[in-house]
Design an enzyme around this catalytic site. Structure first.
Site, PDB file in Angstrom:
ATOM      1  N   LEU A  18      26.669  -0.867 -16.306  1.00 23.02           N
ATOM      2  CA  LEU A  18      25.915  -0.168 -17.339  1.00 23.02           C
ATOM      3  C   LEU A  18      26.661   1.113 -17.668  1.00 23.02           C
ATOM      4  CD1 LEU A  18      22.236  -0.406 -15.973  1.00 23.02           C
ATOM      5  CD2 LEU A  18      23.273  -1.819 -17.757  1.00 23.02           C
ATOM      6  N   ASP A  19      26.609   1.513 -18.925  1.00 23.72           N
ATOM      7  CA  ASP A  19      27.217   2.787 -19.307  1.00 23.72           C
ATOM      8  C   ASP A  19      26.553   3.929 -18.545  1.00 23.72           C
ATOM      9  OD1 ASP A  19      28.788   1.457 -21.181  1.00 23.72           O
ATOM     10  OD2 ASP A  19      27.288   1.696 -22.754  1.00 23.72           O
ATOM     11  N   LYS A  20      27.266   5.027 -18.415  1.00 21.83           N
ATOM     12  CA  LYS A  20      26.761   6.187 -17.678  1.00 21.83           C
ATOM     13  C   LYS A  20      25.352   6.568 -18.121  1.00 21.83           C
ATOM     14  CE  LYS A  20      27.475  11.181 -17.251  1.00 21.83           C
ATOM     15  NZ  LYS A  20      28.252  12.344 -17.725  1.00 21.83           N
TER      16      LYS A  20
END
Length: 323
Positions: free
Chosen positions: A138-140
């Protein structure tokens, strides 16, 4: 990252005659995913009867195969005692609820303090696996569910499910505007032709499909439930921007925020104070690597997204909700 030398030798069974080389070798060496084997073939790490072949080449059966490759592991990344929100844990896998702001893998600017570092402390055995058992990311600034393999067998099986598109991943996304209805986005995703740090819908990009349906309408904004069929980098963010309904708060693909007329001060302040993309991985389903049983997990919206939705609902006249 550290590396492990892989030396494998085998003979392709006669009953695999006619299959693609990568598919046949995934059967011969079930501890390794087809994508990893394909990468080894592409980089010349695989010889069939003493010759380098292509992944799509067909096997005759009976050929001697030799693989001399290198497998990256996470053993050299530091283990750190960081908090983990563990939704499920057993001998084969972990399901983690990742908060927004937590980086998944160490990278430039984030050498430590990541989810990977926390996993190495909580379950040291994942250090022997590629990317510490993380089979997707998942993106930050995206919150929500991630699955982590604890054994090589589980890792191979979970990667297989991702490739076969049988792992279910559903997100909640707050987008700008009001899509008329749910739908399906099929548009190839690849590197932006000018800004190489961004992704975009581009001819020649990788096949990508996103499904979405309306969860709630907020007179100028819409909460969508989004299901990934494929898993390309930034896929949901790119596809929603391509649809001209970018995700609220997205600093890369969101464009200039245009609040609807009549938005109250509290709602406007909530929007202006929301400093990440409003995207949450709410539900995860898969076939358990040990039992084969279909299992699923779901987590509610985090407080910041729930607060934003509440503020928008109160700050707009006559919000209409619907599935």
């Amino acid at each position: 990252m550290s590396t492990e030398r892989i030396e494998l030798d085998a003979r392709i069974p006669e009953d695999l005659a006619g299959q693609r080389l990568d598919a046949a070798l995934a059967r011969v060496f079930p501890d390794y995913s087809r994508s990893r084997i394909r990468q080894w073939i592409d980089t010349g790490r695989v010889q069939v009867a003493g010759q380098v072949r292509r992944p799509r080449d067909r096997v005759a059966g009976g050929e001697v195969v030799a693989i001399r490759a290198v497998l990256e592991t996470a053993a050299q990344d530091p283990a750190e005692d960081l908090p983990l929100d563990i939704v499920h844990e057993d001998a084969a896998l972990l399901v983690i609820h990742k908060p927004a702001g937590l980086v998944v893998h160490p990278a430039a600017g984030h050498p430590s303090g990541t989810l990977l570092n926390a996993l190495l402390h909580h379950a040291p055995e994942v250090g022997a696996l590629p990317r510490a058992g993380l089979v997707h990311r998942l993106d930050k600034d995206t919150s929500g569910l991630l699955v982590v393999a604890r054994t090589l067998e589980a890792h191979t099986e979970l990667v297989r499910q991702l490739q076969a598109r049988t792992m279910g991943r559903e997100y909640l996304a707050l987008v700008q505007g009001e899509p008329v209805a749910g739908g399906r986005i099929e548009a190839p995703v690849g590197r932006h032709p000018v800004d190489r740090k961004r992704m975009a819908v581009v001819a020649g990009g990788r096949f990508a499909v996103t499904h979405y349906r309306v969860e709630a309408r907020l007179n100028g904004f819409t909460l969508l439930r989004v299901r990934l069929e494929t898993g390309r980098t930034h896929q949901i963010r790119v596809h929603m921007a391509h649809l001209r309904h970018p995700i609220v708060g997205d600093p890369v693909y969101g464009g200039r925020m245009r609040p609807p007329p009549g938005l109250g001060e509290a709602a406007l302040a909530a929007l202006q104070g929301f400093h990440r993309q409003a995207l949450h991985a709410a539900r995860l389903s898969l076939e358990h690597p040990l039992s084969g049983e279909r299992v699923s997990w779901e987590v509610p919206l985090p407080g910041d997204m729930a607060g934003l939705l509440a503020a928008l609902g109160e700050g707009l006249p006559n919000p209409a909700h619907g599935r």
